[in-house]
Scaffold this motif. Structure first.
Motif, PDB file in Angstrom:
ATOM      1  N   ASP A   1      42.498  48.194  48.011  1.00  0.00           N
ATOM      2  CA  ASP A   1      43.896  47.772  47.955  1.00  0.00           C
ATOM      3  C   ASP A   1      44.048  46.308  47.541  1.00  0.00           C
ATOM      4  O   ASP A   1      45.132  45.736  47.641  1.00  0.00           O
ATOM      5  CB  ASP A   1      44.562  47.965  49.334  1.00  0.00           C
ATOM      6  N   GLU A   2      42.976  45.694  47.090  1.00  0.00           N
ATOM      7  CA  GLU A   2      42.981  44.268  46.747  1.00  0.00           C
ATOM      8  C   GLU A   2      42.999  44.078  45.233  1.00  0.00           C
ATOM      9  O   GLU A   2      42.491  44.908  44.477  1.00  0.00           O
ATOM     10  CB  GLU A   2      41.734  43.588  47.318  1.00  0.00           C
ATOM     11  N   GLU A   3      43.575  42.963  44.819  1.00  0.00           N
ATOM     12  CA  GLU A   3      43.537  42.599  43.399  1.00  0.00           C
ATOM     13  C   GLU A   3      43.566  41.085  43.261  1.00  0.00           C
ATOM     14  O   GLU A   3      44.320  40.407  43.962  1.00  0.00           O
ATOM     15  CB  GLU A   3      44.706  43.200  42.629  1.00  0.00           C
ATOM     16  N   VAL A   4      42.717  40.556  42.387  1.00  0.00           N
ATOM     17  CA  VAL A   4      42.738  39.137  42.033  1.00  0.00           C
ATOM     18  C   VAL A   4      42.741  39.034  40.517  1.00  0.00           C
ATOM     19  O   VAL A   4      42.652  40.035  39.804  1.00  0.00           O
ATOM     20  CB  VAL A   4      41.521  38.380  42.623  1.00  0.00           C
ATOM     21  N   THR A   5      42.830  37.809  40.036  1.00  0.00           N
ATOM     22  CA  THR A   5      42.887  37.563  38.597  1.00  0.00           C
ATOM     23  C   THR A   5      41.578  36.957  38.111  1.00  0.00           C
ATOM     24  O   THR A   5      41.012  36.078  38.763  1.00  0.00           O
ATOM     25  CB  THR A   5      44.038  36.591  38.269  1.00  0.00           C
ATOM     26  N   GLY A   6      41.133  37.436  36.972  1.00  0.00           N
ATOM     27  CA  GLY A   6      39.988  36.837  36.304  1.00  0.00           C
ATOM     28  C   GLY A   6      40.414  36.232  34.982  1.00  0.00           C
ATOM     29  O   GLY A   6      41.444  36.607  34.415  1.00  0.00           O
ATOM     30  N   VAL A   7      39.637  35.270  34.498  1.00  0.00           N
ATOM     31  CA  VAL A   7      39.861  34.695  33.172  1.00  0.00           C
ATOM     32  C   VAL A   7      38.597  34.917  32.355  1.00  0.00           C
ATOM     33  O   VAL A   7      37.509  34.464  32.740  1.00  0.00           O
ATOM     34  CB  VAL A   7      40.202  33.198  33.242  1.00  0.00           C
ATOM     35  N   LEU A   8      38.747  35.621  31.251  1.00  0.00           N
ATOM     36  CA  LEU A   8      37.624  35.987  30.394  1.00  0.00           C
ATOM     37  C   LEU A   8      37.650  35.151  29.134  1.00  0.00           C
ATOM     38  O   LEU A   8      38.693  35.032  28.484  1.00  0.00           O
ATOM     39  CB  LEU A   8      37.707  37.466  30.056  1.00  0.00           C
TER      40      LEU A   8
ATOM     41  N   ASP B   1      32.411  38.854  54.262  1.00  0.00           N
ATOM     42  CA  ASP B   1      32.339  40.205  53.717  1.00  0.00           C
ATOM     43  C   ASP B   1      33.420  40.455  52.672  1.00  0.00           C
ATOM     44  O   ASP B   1      33.194  41.138  51.672  1.00  0.00           O
ATOM     45  CB  ASP B   1      32.399  41.251  54.831  1.00  0.00           C
ATOM     46  N   LYS B   2      34.592  39.855  52.860  1.00  0.00           N
ATOM     47  CA  LYS B   2      35.668  40.009  51.885  1.00  0.00           C
ATOM     48  C   LYS B   2      35.368  39.220  50.616  1.00  0.00           C
ATOM     49  O   LYS B   2      35.637  39.681  49.506  1.00  0.00           O
ATOM     50  CB  LYS B   2      36.988  39.559  52.492  1.00  0.00           C
ATOM     51  N   LEU B   3      34.796  38.027  50.776  1.00  0.00           N
ATOM     52  CA  LEU B   3      34.410  37.232  49.608  1.00  0.00           C
ATOM     53  C   LEU B   3      33.366  37.968  48.775  1.00  0.00           C
ATOM     54  O   LEU B   3      33.452  38.015  47.538  1.00  0.00           O
ATOM     55  CB  LEU B   3      33.871  35.879  50.050  1.00  0.00           C
ATOM     56  N   VAL B   4      32.373  38.546  49.434  1.00  0.00           N
ATOM     57  CA  VAL B   4      31.309  39.254  48.720  1.00  0.00           C
ATOM     58  C   VAL B   4      31.862  40.506  48.044  1.00  0.00           C
ATOM     59  O   VAL B   4      31.470  40.846  46.919  1.00  0.00           O
ATOM     60  CB  VAL B   4      30.142  39.588  49.665  1.00  0.00           C
ATOM     61  N   ALA B   5      32.781  41.204  48.710  1.00  0.00           N
ATOM     62  CA  ALA B   5      33.384  42.394  48.099  1.00  0.00           C
ATOM     63  C   ALA B   5      34.148  42.028  46.832  1.00  0.00           C
ATOM     64  O   ALA B   5      34.074  42.738  45.816  1.00  0.00           O
ATOM     65  CB  ALA B   5      34.309  43.081  49.103  1.00  0.00           C
TER      66      ALA B   5
END
Length: 216
Positions: free
Chosen positions: A11-18, A74-78
């Motif tokens: 249920d998590e989402e973050v943003t990446g920059v490619l 654990d959340k950071l690693v996930a």
């Protein structure tokens, strides 16, 4: 040229920059007090990408929502795993890189068995500031891939005698010491620009050695 992409898991989402292109990828994780848009991370991402690598930075959940306090380990690693999976879709070879806390999360991911060609660790936080007895080294016994440590000799989170004993002595570790540098990108004669240049040059050399089989 860079693009922002979603990174989701559960249920998590973050943003990446490619940024960049090519078969060799570098996943770049930020430190505890910054985010992927900080000049020290953005400059490193763009510098590596300009040399022919595919580089992706990303936010951890707490920075994505504008927080200051890091999530549980654990959340950071996930999150780190989800970002690595996202980049793996685009490249043939993956390196995990990160500054301070971000690099440390990468070591935990590899220690859990995540496949990567090498680890690049900028200002690895060997221990908390003022607590040299709390060493963060247990995971290294489970890591057998090549590692590059770029470490300032005046880093308050890495006392040099302990660094020499526990990190420089590892058989699969290469070390690039930044004389006079502290934990951040400024001080001791260094600034964000000069440190980024050193990081880019040393990282490219390491990636080349590992890719050609000439690394430890």
């Amino acid at each position: 040229m860079s693009e922002r992409i979603p990174i989701d898991w559960g249920d998590e989402e973050v943003t990446g920059v490619l940024a960049g292109s090519g078969g060799v990828g570098v996943l770049l994780a930020h430190g505890a007090g910054t985010n992927q848009d900080h000049p020290s991370i953005a400059g490193l991402r763009d510098g590596l990408a300009s040399e022919g690598l595919t580089v992706m930075s990303f936010n951890y959940p707490y920075t994505e929502r504008g927080g200051k306090r890091p999530d549980r380990q654990d959340k950071l690693v996930a999150c780190h795993r989800a970002a690595a999976d996202r980049l793996t879709e685009r490249v043939a070879v993956l390196f995990l890189a990160g500054r301070s806390m971000g690099g440390r999360m990468g070591t935990y991911l590899v220690a859990e068995g995540y496949p990567a060609a090498g680890l690049i660790l900028y200002a690895y936080p060997l221990h908390p500031a003022g607590k040299p007895e709390n060493l963060r080294v247990d995971q290294f016994s489970s890591i057998d891939i090549p590692m590059l440590f770029l470490q300032g000799t005046k880093d308050a989170l890495s006392r040099m005698d302990l660094f020499d004993e526990h990190i420089a002595s590892l058989p699969n570790a290469e070390v690039d010491l930044l004389e006079g540098a502290g934990h951040g990108p400024r001080g001791g004669g260094w600034n964000t620009e000069s440190m980024t240049e050193r990081y880019v040059a040393s990282s490219l050399s390491f990636v080349g050695r590992v890719s050609s089989g000439r690394s430890n």
